[in-house]
Scaffold this motif. Structure first.
Motif, PDB file in Angstrom:
ATOM      1  N   GLU A 196       5.854 -28.518 -16.275  1.00  0.00           N
ATOM      2  CA  GLU A 196       5.944 -27.743 -17.521  1.00  0.00           C
ATOM      3  C   GLU A 196       4.954 -26.579 -17.581  1.00  0.00           C
ATOM      4  N   HIS A 197       4.839 -25.843 -16.472  1.00  0.00           N
ATOM      5  CA  HIS A 197       3.974 -24.659 -16.436  1.00  0.00           C
ATOM      6  C   HIS A 197       2.539 -24.973 -16.864  1.00  0.00           C
ATOM      7  N   HIS A 198       2.027 -26.126 -16.479  1.00  0.00           N
ATOM      8  CA  HIS A 198       0.677 -26.508 -16.915  1.00  0.00           C
ATOM      9  C   HIS A 198      -0.341 -25.470 -16.448  1.00  0.00           C
ATOM     10  N   ASN A 199      -1.232 -25.069 -17.367  1.00  0.00           N
ATOM     11  CA  ASN A 199      -2.131 -23.959 -17.036  1.00  0.00           C
ATOM     12  C   ASN A 199      -3.286 -24.344 -16.120  1.00  0.00           C
ATOM     13  N   MET A 567      11.254 -15.959 -11.077  1.00  0.00           N
ATOM     14  CA  MET A 567      11.147 -16.514 -12.426  1.00  0.00           C
ATOM     15  C   MET A 567      10.845 -15.379 -13.398  1.00  0.00           C
ATOM     16  N   VAL A 568      11.706 -15.227 -14.391  1.00  0.00           N
ATOM     17  CA  VAL A 568      11.523 -14.180 -15.404  1.00  0.00           C
ATOM     18  C   VAL A 568      10.876 -14.811 -16.635  1.00  0.00           C
ATOM     19  N   HIS A 569       9.647 -14.412 -16.909  1.00  0.00           N
ATOM     20  CA  HIS A 569       8.933 -14.932 -18.083  1.00  0.00           C
ATOM     21  C   HIS A 569       9.139 -14.057 -19.315  1.00  0.00           C
ATOM     22  N   GLY A 570       9.653 -12.862 -19.105  1.00  0.00           N
ATOM     23  CA  GLY A 570       9.857 -11.952 -20.222  1.00  0.00           C
ATOM     24  C   GLY A 570      10.092 -10.550 -19.709  1.00  0.00           C
ATOM     25  N   PHE A 571       9.904  -9.568 -20.599  1.00  0.00           N
ATOM     26  CA  PHE A 571      10.224  -8.182 -20.269  1.00  0.00           C
ATOM     27  C   PHE A 571       9.064  -7.264 -20.645  1.00  0.00           C
ATOM     28  N   ALA A 572       8.712  -6.399 -19.705  1.00  0.00           N
ATOM     29  CA  ALA A 572       7.742  -5.346 -19.991  1.00  0.00           C
ATOM     30  C   ALA A 572       8.485  -4.176 -20.602  1.00  0.00           C
ATOM     31  N   ARG A 607      11.261 -17.718 -24.550  1.00  0.00           N
ATOM     32  CA  ARG A 607      10.843 -19.084 -24.886  1.00  0.00           C
ATOM     33  C   ARG A 607      10.961 -20.009 -23.684  1.00  0.00           C
ATOM     34  N   THR A 608      12.037 -19.870 -22.941  1.00  0.00           N
ATOM     35  CA  THR A 608      12.233 -20.628 -21.710  1.00  0.00           C
ATOM     36  C   THR A 608      12.421 -19.638 -20.577  1.00  0.00           C
ATOM     37  N   PRO A 609      11.510 -19.606 -19.601  1.00  0.00           N
ATOM     38  CA  PRO A 609      11.662 -18.670 -18.482  1.00  0.00           C
ATOM     39  C   PRO A 609      12.985 -18.895 -17.757  1.00  0.00           C
ATOM     40  N   VAL A 610      13.523 -17.838 -17.209  1.00  0.00           N
ATOM     41  CA  VAL A 610      14.836 -17.887 -16.549  1.00  0.00           C
ATOM     42  C   VAL A 610      14.645 -17.696 -15.050  1.00  0.00           C
ATOM     43  N   SER A 641      21.758 -17.740 -17.084  1.00  0.00           N
ATOM     44  CA  SER A 641      21.897 -18.816 -18.076  1.00  0.00           C
ATOM     45  C   SER A 641      21.573 -18.223 -19.434  1.00  0.00           C
ATOM     46  N   ALA A 642      22.079 -18.860 -20.463  1.00  0.00           N
ATOM     47  CA  ALA A 642      21.904 -18.321 -21.813  1.00  0.00           C
ATOM     48  C   ALA A 642      20.602 -18.820 -22.428  1.00  0.00           C
ATOM     49  N   SER A 643      19.889 -17.890 -23.053  1.00  0.00           N
ATOM     50  CA  SER A 643      18.689 -18.240 -23.809  1.00  0.00           C
ATOM     51  C   SER A 643      19.031 -18.188 -25.294  1.00  0.00           C
ATOM     52  N   PRO A 644      18.182 -18.750 -26.149  1.00  0.00           N
ATOM     53  CA  PRO A 644      18.384 -18.515 -27.584  1.00  0.00           C
ATOM     54  C   PRO A 644      18.187 -17.025 -27.898  1.00  0.00           C
ATOM     55  N   ILE A 645      18.785 -16.559 -28.967  1.00  0.00           N
ATOM     56  CA  ILE A 645      18.488 -15.210 -29.463  1.00  0.00           C
ATOM     57  C   ILE A 645      17.122 -15.274 -30.143  1.00  0.00           C
TER      58      ILE A 645
END
Length: 657
Positions: A196-199, A567-572, A607-610, A641-645
């Protein structure tokens, strides 16, 4: 610190260690390696011949566990500062052999418990032996739940090979899935997802003699890589017998240095340098290199790593200024809803590049607006909307002086505190007959005359995210029909990124709201996975009858074919603005304005990396939504895969009108 100190270097993490074998005499091992110039050792804490199933138990439960020496052989400071624990390499938690599997589970927990007792900063976990490592990850995850501040470094070789058949007979076949190419990033990705992506779970990459493609390597700079283990057999030999690295390895090392990754040298002496050859060593190696070679067999490798580090270019002034902001999440400014503080104005006003670009734009607009023959008789009306403490007023007046054009300036500012400073500036500079100060919100001001030129600096990191469209829509009613707006247009861009640190920082808040917020951040430990693409464009003035600032864009990103899975954690997010004609301003990486620091990028988390596999496109949707009192963004992924909006109805993040 053997790697030396470079001009402008503000990091304290450029250390070099050495991987050692098990030795009962830990004080001697540590002393030998520290005196040889190394900062730390990665050493086994347990005799490699120890197996829990071979220990006789008389059932009394008395006595200490017979798997380690005393913690008193080193001081607590020595343990914590100079030793990384190396977990036994024989451990195989996914073995089909039940005795080996059970021994492995007991030993792993014992060894990490012992390392924690010693207050070690990190332990080096052995590399997974196969792609399916569910039980290994489960045991590590159990340990992570109760671990103190110690980091666990999962050892992963930097390897990405061509497609192999299932029946090759090679031991690597067990690491493949259905004949797919070997990509050890997949091991890491599977392991960290199970945990779970433990830091406190990080990576130590093994650098081998051959390297994957540049795009494949680039993925790792967005991952939590804490150490890089470079093997002596990865070094080449120069013409005089001294170890060196290939150009590709040198470039990788520079990237690792830049990300404060600690270096570990592993292996035996291969380059047997005689003292006669010592004169051929690079001039900026340590002066005691001859003594060092006699003292430590791997000193020549350490010297070369130090040489690579010291010859790197010093950090540019802008990077030194921004160093403390690296990967630090900040909430975007809301200058329309909130009045900025003096310190914020002070920071932005130091950005001389931005104001010189504005001055160039006004200069060109004045020349186009007023021909030479009318320069002495025509007065141009210029309105600075959002004047702040006056830097755009100054830039506009300097442009007028350069062009020999006459100017009448209205400085419109809604922040009453900034207006106080404006009045003082006008008096100080003697501009009373040229500049009129207006204390008002530009959207509600009734101008006494129309403007020839409208100048504003309302741009945010994403272009429109500080409500420049709404503000300029309200102000353009007092611009002449043929008037000029500076800026004349701006476009936002997004780019998929691997950003493990940013993701974990957002995740630490343990709520949905933080995952639905856009952050301003100086991106550093990120991997940019594909070229950015334009999202929303706004043009000013906008005289269209069906005027709306709502926007929607669907984008498809293709990852380079040689990258492998990502792994996509988000967008710059970035912007690029046209101030006037060919005068640009922006932070989109391929066309960013050099040496400008007024804007960092914006980060939209998921919220969930893709996970995106090779050949699979990433489909993203972005909306700019407008209400009566606020503007907000919504975003989602629909493929692979689909993420929540994210952020529906602006429930977590919005900009107030």
């Amino acid at each position: 610190m053997p790697l030396g100190q470079r001009q402008g270097d503000r990091s304290d993490s450029r250390y070099c260690g050495v991987e050692t074998e098990f030795d009962d005499d830990m004080p001697q091992v540590l002393a030998l390696n520290l005196s040889g110039g190394f900062d730390f050792i990665a050493a086994p804490l347990i005799d490699p011949n120890y197996r829990p199933s071979l220990v006789k138990n008389d059932g009394s439960g008395a006595g200490a566990l017979p798997f380690a020496g005393s913690d008193l052989v080193l001081t607590p400071s020595q343990w914590s500062s100079h030793v990384v624990g190396k977990i036994s390499s024989w451990i195989d938690l996914d073995s089909e052999d039940e005795i080996l599997r059970m021994d492995s589970e007991i030993a792993l927990k014992q060894e990490i418990s012992w390392a924690s007792h010693l207050s070690l900063q990190a332990c080096l976990l052995p590399s997974p032996r196969r792609s399916s490592c569910g039980n290994y990850a489960r045991c590590v995850n159990q340990i992570l739940q109760g671990l103190n501040n110690m980091q666990l470094w999962l050892r992963v070789p930097l390897e990405k090979s061509e497609l192999m058949d299932d029946d090759t007979g090679d031991e690597n076949c067990d690491r493949l899935s259905g004949g797919r190419e070997l990509d050890t990033w997949e091991w890491w990705n599977s392991f960290r997802l199970l945990c779970e992506h433990h830091n406190q779970l990080s990576v130590a990459v093994d650098i081998l003699s051959s390297l994957p493609s540049a795009n494949s390597l680039g993925r790792w700079f967005g991952e939590p890589v804490k150490a890089a283990i470079i093997h002596t057999d990865s070094f080449l030999t120069n013409s005089r017998g001294y170890p060196c690295l290939s150009k590709r390895h040198q470039k990788l090392m520079a990237g690792l240095f830049n990300h404060s990754v600690q270096i570990l040298i592993s292996g035996k002496l291969i380059h047997n340098i005689s003292l006669e050859n010592s004169e051929s060593l690079p001039a900026n190696h340590n002066d005691n290199h001859v003594e060092g070679i006699a003292r430590h067999p791997l000193k020549s490798y350490l010297d070369y790593i130090g040489y690579l580090y010291q010859r790197m270019d010093p950090l540019p002034e802008q990077e030194r200024f921004e160093f403390g902001y690296r990967d630090f999440l900040q909430s975007p400014l809301q200058p329309l809803m909130d009045n900025l503080e003096a310190q914020t104005y002070e920071t932005f006003e130091k950005d001389t590049v931005k104001y010189s670009q504005y001055q160039r734009a006004v200069y060109k607009a004045l020349l186009d607006r007023v021909p030479d023959e009318k320069a002495s008789t025509t007065t141009t009306v210029l309105m600075v909307v959002g004047a702040g403490r006056g830097p755009l007023v100054r830039a506009s007046l300097q442009a007028a002086e350069e062009t020999g054009r006459k100017l009448k300036v209205y400085a419109v500012e809604k922040n009453p505190n900034a207006v106080v400073t404006l009045h003082s500036l006008i008096k100080l500079e003697g501009w009373e007959n040229i500049v009129t100060i207006v204390s008002s919100d530009m959207r509600f001001w009734d101008a006494p005359e129309k403007a020839d030129i409208l100048v504003s600096e309302l741009l945010g990191s994403f272009g429109d995210n500080e409500l420049s469209p709404e503000c300029l829509d309200g102000a353009q009613r007092f611009l002449k029909p043929d008037g000029i707006s500076i800026p004349s247009s701006y476009t936002s861009f997004i780019q998929p990124v691997t950003a493990s640190k940013l993701y974990n920082d957002v995740k630490s808040h343990k709520d949905v709201a933080h995952f639905e917020t856009a952050y301003v951040v100086k991106l550093h430990s990120v991997a940019r996975l594909a070229p950015s693409k334009p999202v929303f464009t706004f043009t000013h003035p906008d005289h269209s009858t069906n005027q709306s600032n709502q926007r929607y864009k669907k984008l498809k990103f293709e990852m380079p074919s040689d990258t492998g899975s990502v792994m996509v954690h988000g967008f710059a997010g970035y912007f690029d603005a046209t101030l006037y004609k060919d005068v640009h301003l922006g932070i989109e990486p391929t066309m960013a304005t050099p040496n400008m620091f007024s804007w960092f990028a914006i980060f939209f988390p998921l919220r969930t990396p893709v996970c995106v596999r090779p050949g699979s496109p990433l489909e993203v949707h972005f909306w700019r939504c407008c209400g009566s009192t606020k503007v907000w963004y919504e975003w989602c992924v629909t493929s692979p895969s689909a993420s929540p909006i994210h952020n529906p109805n602006g429930r977590s993040y919005w900009v107030g009108l």
